[in-house]
Design a protein around this motif. Structure first.
Motif, PDB file in Angstrom:
ATOM      1  N   ILE A  79     -10.709  22.586  30.924  1.00 18.64           N
ATOM      2  CA  ILE A  79     -10.797  23.650  32.059  1.00 18.64           C
ATOM      3  C   ILE A  79     -10.694  22.799  33.374  1.00 18.64           C
ATOM      4  CG2 ILE A  79     -12.111  25.169  33.497  1.00 18.64           C
ATOM      5  CD1 ILE A  79     -14.001  25.611  30.594  1.00 18.64           C
ATOM      6  N   ALA A  80      -9.400  22.977  33.939  1.00 19.77           N
ATOM      7  CA  ALA A  80      -8.923  22.228  35.208  1.00 19.77           C
ATOM      8  C   ALA A  80      -9.721  22.964  36.337  1.00 19.77           C
ATOM      9  CB  ALA A  80      -7.507  22.568  35.166  1.00 19.77           C
ATOM     10  N   TYR A  81      -9.865  24.184  36.184  1.00 24.24           N
ATOM     11  CA  TYR A  81     -10.621  24.758  37.577  1.00 24.24           C
ATOM     12  C   TYR A  81     -11.503  25.874  37.069  1.00 24.24           C
ATOM     13  CZ  TYR A  81     -11.145  27.158  41.992  1.00 24.24           C
ATOM     14  OH  TYR A  81     -11.920  27.897  42.916  1.00 24.24           O
ATOM     15  N   GLN A  82     -12.921  25.895  37.689  1.00 26.89           N
ATOM     16  CA  GLN A  82     -13.741  26.838  37.342  1.00 26.89           C
ATOM     17  C   GLN A  82     -14.331  27.428  38.406  1.00 26.89           C
ATOM     18  OE1 GLN A  82     -16.391  25.852  33.964  1.00 26.89           O
ATOM     19  NE2 GLN A  82     -17.683  27.468  34.267  1.00 26.89           N
ATOM     20  N   ALA A  83     -14.430  28.901  38.739  1.00 24.60           N
ATOM     21  CA  ALA A  83     -15.038  29.540  39.784  1.00 24.60           C
ATOM     22  C   ALA A  83     -15.484  30.797  39.399  1.00 24.60           C
ATOM     23  CB  ALA A  83     -14.120  29.596  40.888  1.00 24.60           C
ATOM     24  N   HIS A 108     -10.441  14.389  32.358  1.00 23.79           N
ATOM     25  CA  HIS A 108     -10.090  15.374  31.444  1.00 23.79           C
ATOM     26  C   HIS A 108      -9.244  14.755  30.110  1.00 23.79           C
ATOM     27  CE1 HIS A 108     -11.241  18.710  33.738  1.00 23.79           C
ATOM     28  NE2 HIS A 108     -10.638  18.199  34.823  1.00 23.79           N
ATOM     29  N   LYS A 109      -9.918  14.975  29.058  1.00 24.24           N
ATOM     30  CA  LYS A 109      -9.274  14.428  27.673  1.00 24.24           C
ATOM     31  C   LYS A 109      -7.819  15.090  27.565  1.00 24.24           C
ATOM     32  CE  LYS A 109     -12.000  17.435  24.544  1.00 24.24           C
ATOM     33  NZ  LYS A 109     -12.969  17.377  23.569  1.00 24.24           N
ATOM     34  N   CYS A 110      -7.502  16.088  28.359  1.00 22.71           N
ATOM     35  CA  CYS A 110      -6.304  16.741  28.134  1.00 22.71           C
ATOM     36  C   CYS A 110      -5.049  16.041  28.733  1.00 22.71           C
ATOM     37  CB  CYS A 110      -6.193  18.023  28.465  1.00 22.71           C
ATOM     38  SG  CYS A 110      -7.499  19.386  27.582  1.00 22.71           S
ATOM     39  N   CYS A 111      -5.585  15.141  29.871  1.00 18.51           N
ATOM     40  CA  CYS A 111      -4.519  14.485  30.678  1.00 18.51           C
ATOM     41  C   CYS A 111      -4.732  12.812  29.994  1.00 18.51           C
ATOM     42  CB  CYS A 111      -5.265  14.443  32.118  1.00 18.51           C
ATOM     43  SG  CYS A 111      -5.189  15.903  32.737  1.00 18.51           S
ATOM     44  N   PHE A 112      -3.329  12.574  29.614  1.00 19.25           N
ATOM     45  CA  PHE A 112      -3.499  11.139  28.783  1.00 19.25           C
ATOM     46  C   PHE A 112      -1.804  10.771  29.039  1.00 19.25           C
ATOM     47  CE2 PHE A 112      -2.945  15.258  26.133  1.00 19.25           C
ATOM     48  CZ  PHE A 112      -1.393  15.038  25.554  1.00 19.25           C
ATOM     49  N   GLU A 113      -1.635   9.627  28.660  1.00 22.97           N
ATOM     50  CA  GLU A 113      -0.457   8.808  28.356  1.00 22.97           C
ATOM     51  C   GLU A 113      -0.305   8.589  26.926  1.00 22.97           C
ATOM     52  OE1 GLU A 113      -0.660   5.188  30.528  1.00 22.97           O
ATOM     53  OE2 GLU A 113      -0.413   6.149  32.523  1.00 22.97           O
ATOM     54  N   CYS A 114       1.065   8.385  26.739  1.00 18.11           N
ATOM     55  CA  CYS A 114       1.422   8.318  25.195  1.00 18.11           C
ATOM     56  C   CYS A 114       1.668   6.774  24.849  1.00 18.11           C
ATOM     57  CB  CYS A 114       2.537   8.971  24.770  1.00 18.11           C
ATOM     58  SG  CYS A 114       2.343  10.961  25.025  1.00 18.11           S
TER      59      CYS A 114
END
Length: 826
Positions: free
Chosen positions: A224-228, A500-506
């Motif tokens: 969840i990149a943004y929550q409001a 965030h674990k969805c942001c990564f390098e390969c």
């Protein structure tokens, strides 16, 4: 006295703020209904009173819900024959206009304070149907639960209401938000949307749903990149909503989950349109995804694709006709109710006749919720049928306690209009959802059912061809992506960047590891018999390295071995035949036969190098060669020593050679040397027993089949002993380099030993950098070269004399050579 005082003050406040007429029908049992017939202003008043609901705008959806209640009650009361559900009993109803949260609280207080809600007073209260939202449902659920008076909501989906400890009498005909959250999770997973924004309305419905979804998201690798929280639209919250929209743009998400009530969603989306947000995917809840209150917002068709979760649609035939015929009935009801005394007129003053004349359109959203009201009324009727024991054809006129009806509701199971109705242990229905998408033809809104979700077990079915993501997408294949980072290809693992674990390098998987799936943070090791290069998605079987019998290189070596054995055995036969001749005697006589026998055994040791290693082969291949070659070297050493003593040291040490010869020195030297080598070999085998093994550590892509302990201390001592003996033999041969021609083997022996040494130095050099098949073949070649070196340097010159120069194989020739040597020295 306290209750009376509270009721007097409450009613005084109410009368000071509202007025009007109501909607009710007398019956043996009264079903109460809470429906949103108006949308009232939510401003807070300084006085503890509620404005008249009629001051708000008409809510056509609430009008349809009231008609569904009337339709079900009328259908039950007017049924005849075997279809009569409650023979001898009539149902009545009393409705409240829950136009706001305060209206819901006030209606609950009024319901509990009326004297005819006692079981000993006619008419008796049966149950409450409603209200329409979770926020409005909490107060009646808690209050009525204390009296075990059943409440069945048609739209309140908050999963907290399933808690039977807090709300023991609460039921509903709409699925719990727990199922709705599961459906949304499955949608996100189905389209691989892992980078999302999550918005929830500022009420219990939105906040509880948002909390539940955010808790489950991490279990499915959804970030969840943004929550409001979306506030209620007021002048003071407009900037807050604009900031929320800007934050959504900054996060670069393409999928936004909006867990909101339709009223708050209606106030939020105009700001989305204002910021010109397009080509996004909006996932909506059942409360707003089918509500015209939201789809009717001007310009909302530009926001992108809307995928909604909707309560499963069921055809509700006859309901539209009932509403069309209700105008005259509502006119009569309004006339009757206008002359009656209302305890809470501000909740009962709606002129339904005026609303009916407006002929509101009946949307699918209205039909679905109206059918939920219809099912709720029938559930109460079926529960009453059980309590009143109506199966005999006539219901008993017995007193009904609220707890009896509650227990009966828990057990009801019936089918109405081809729909099965029952409640689980939490009071929730076992129904799923339709997955819908918005479609537009110009500015005309409609929806399309594109899938379905079943809650137990969770299963999502979606027809992609029915979804149009963009204007030029006709078959639903251009699914938008919503990821923080692109998927890593096979053979690459994810290395998280940031929180965030969805942001990564390969990162590429190293050699001997693989990865044949996406989304993993670690590479998998290959099995012991496999390997892989870097960046691999699968492992390959390792090449097994050994010296097979049928390989071309092996066949060449076997031919060389056969020739070596043939040459060695032929030489032995020739020496045996000419054992008494001067050439054989000068070469060592019977010692030559021992040398040839040891060379034959050394040659045969090469057979242990072919094929897959076995235990006997591992025991023999090194020890047999070293022992056999030691015997041969010992004989050559003795021969060289004898010749040097006779021609070089006889005058200087006359008694030494005589003592050496008399005490069988040559035989003892050969025996002792051989025994020492044999004992070293035995100790080597005993202490460092070689056995077949698979060496997986030498090469990442190969397995070397070899004998273990081939470089052990025992093997080193064996090789060292043979090396020292070779050096001694070489030195003695070199000292006798100027002896008579028939006794001078120094050059030949030196040449033979040089071949042997060079071949083994070559082998050990190659072995230090390579342990493959070529090195194994080179070891066989080194053994055969050592044998052929001795055979060619020491024996073949004698064979040449015996076969070609037979005139030189005489005693006279040898004596002449000795005389010539003596004369030269003098």
């Amino acid at each position: 006295m306290g209750e009376l005082l509270y009721r007097t003050l409450l009613l005084g406040c109410i009368w000071s703020c509202c007025y009007g007429t109501g909607l009710q029908l007398k019956g043996d049992f009264t079903i109460y209904g809470m429906f949103p017939l108006h949308n009232a202003d939510q401003t807070i008043s300084a006085a503890p009173c509620m404005p008249d609901c009629k001051q708000g705008t008409d809510n056509k959806h609430g009008f349809h819900l009231v008609q569904a209640l009337r339709y079900a009650v009328k259908e039950i009361n007017n049924s005849t024959g075997k279809e009569k559900l409650l023979p001898g009993i009539t149902l009545g109803y009393q409705t409240y206009d829950t136009c706001s949260l305060r209206a819901s609280v006030l209606a609950t207080v009024d319901l509990l304070s009326q004297p005819y809600n006692r079981v000993d007073v006619e008419p008796r209260a049966a149950a409450l149907i409603g209200p329409d939202s979770s926020d409005y449902a909490f107060t009646p659920a808690a209050a009525l639960g204390a009296f075990l008076l059943p409440q069945i909501s048609y739209e309140a989906s908050n999963e907290m209401l399933s808690n039977k400890m807090l709300y023991p009498a609460f039921f509903r005909t709409i699925p719990s938000d727990k199922n709705q959250v599961d459906a949304m999770i499955q949608i996100l997973l189905r389209f691989n949307w892992t980078w999302i924004a999550l918005l929830g309305s500022d009420n219990s419905y939105g906040q509880q749903g948002m909390l539940s979804l955010s808790q489950q998201a991490s279990d499915y690798d959804i970030c969840i990149a943004y929550q409001a929280v979306i506030p209620t639209l007021k002048s003071g919250t407009q900037q807050q909503m604009r900031d929320m929209v800007r934050n959504i743009i900054k996060t670069k998400v393409n999928t936004i989950v909006v867990f909101s009530s339709k009223r708050i969603a209606n106030g939020f989306f105009p700001f989305v349109i204002e910021q010109n947000i397009t080509d996004k995917v909006w996932i909506g809840t059942e409360d707003w995804s089918m509500a015209t209150l939201v789809s009717g917002i001007p310009g909302i068709s530009t926001i992108g694709t809307v995928l909604g979760v909707s309560v499963q649609y069921a055809p509700f035939s006859g309901f539209q006709d009932f509403e069309n015929q209700a105008v005259s009935e509502l006119r009569d009801i309004s006339a009757v109710n206008s002359s009656s005394d209302m305890v809470v007129p501000c909740l009962q003053n709606t002129d339904l006749y005026t609303m009916a004349t407006k002929r509101y359109s009946l949307e699918n959203y209205d039909i679905t919720s109206s059918f939920n009201v219809y099912k709720a009324v029938y559930a109460v009727a079926h529960a009453l049928r059980q309590v009143l024991k109506c199966d005999s054809g006539q219901c008993e006129k017995t007193e009904v306690q609220a707890g009896q009806l509650l227990q009966s509701l828990k057990r009801v199971r019936f089918t109405v209009r081809n729909t099965s109705v029952y409640f689980d242990k939490n009071g929730d229905p076992a129904t799923g959802y339709d997955i819908v998408t918005w479609t537009w033809k110009g500015k005309a809104w409609s929806f399309r059912v594109v899938g379905a979700f079943s809650p137990d077990p969770p299963y999502l079915q979606v027809d992609l061809s029915q979804i149009q993501w963009t204007a030029d997408d006709s078959d639903g294949t251009n699914v938008p992506e919503s990821r923080c980072s692109p998927e890593c290809p096979y053979g690459y693992r994810q290395l998280q960047v940031g929180q965030h674990k969805c942001c990564f390098e390969c990162m590429a998987c190293p050699a001997s590891t693989f990865l044949n799936k996406t989304g993993s943070t670690s590479c998998q090791s290959c099995a012991q018999g496999q390997w892989s290069p870097a960046e691999s998605e699968a492992c390959l079987n390792r090449t097994v390295l050994y010296l097979p019998w049928d390989a071309p290189l092996s066949l060449a070596l076997l031919v060389l071995l056969a020739l070596t054995l043939l040459l060695t055995l032929g030489t032995a036969a020739l020496f045996l035949r000419n054992l008494t001749t001067p050439v054989v005697k000068s070469a060592g006589g019977r010692t030559c036969l021992l040398m040839l026998l040891s060379l034959t055994a050394a040659s045969c040791s090469t057979l242990c190098h072919f094929g897959t290693p076995s235990q006997p082969a591992c025991l023999l291949k090194q020890s047999l060669f070293l022992f056999s070659f030691t015997v041969c070297l010992a004989c050559v050493t003795v021969r060289s020593f004898q010749v040097v003593c006779i021609f070089k040291w006889s005058s200087k040490l006359p008694r030494f050679y005589e003592t050496w010869a008399k005490n069988r020195g040559p035989e003892m030297f050969i025996l002792v040397t051989s025994v020492v080598e044999f004992l070293i070999s035995v100790l080597h085998v005993a202490l460092y027993t070689p056995f077949p093994s698979e060496n997986h550590d030498l090469y990442y892509d190969s397995i070397v089949l070899e004998c273990s302990n081939d470089l052990s201390p025992g093997a080193f001592v064996e090789i060292l002993f043979v090396s020292l003996l070779s050096i001694l033999c070489f030195c003695l041969s070199y000292v006798g380099k100027d002896l008579p021609a028939n006794y001078n083997e120094a050059k030949c022996i030196t040449f033979s030993l040089m071949i042997c040494i060079i071949s083994w130095i070559s082998f050990f050099t190659v072995q230090s950098i390579n342990r493959g098949t070529v090195t194994m073949a080179l070891e066989v070649a080194a053994v055969l070269c050592s044998v052929l070196g001795i055979l060619g340097g020491y024996f073949l010159p004698k064979v040449y004399i015996m076969l070609v120069k037979s005139q030189m194989n005489t005693t006279a020739h040898f004596q002449n050579c000795i005389q010539m040597y003596t004369m030269t020295k003098q």
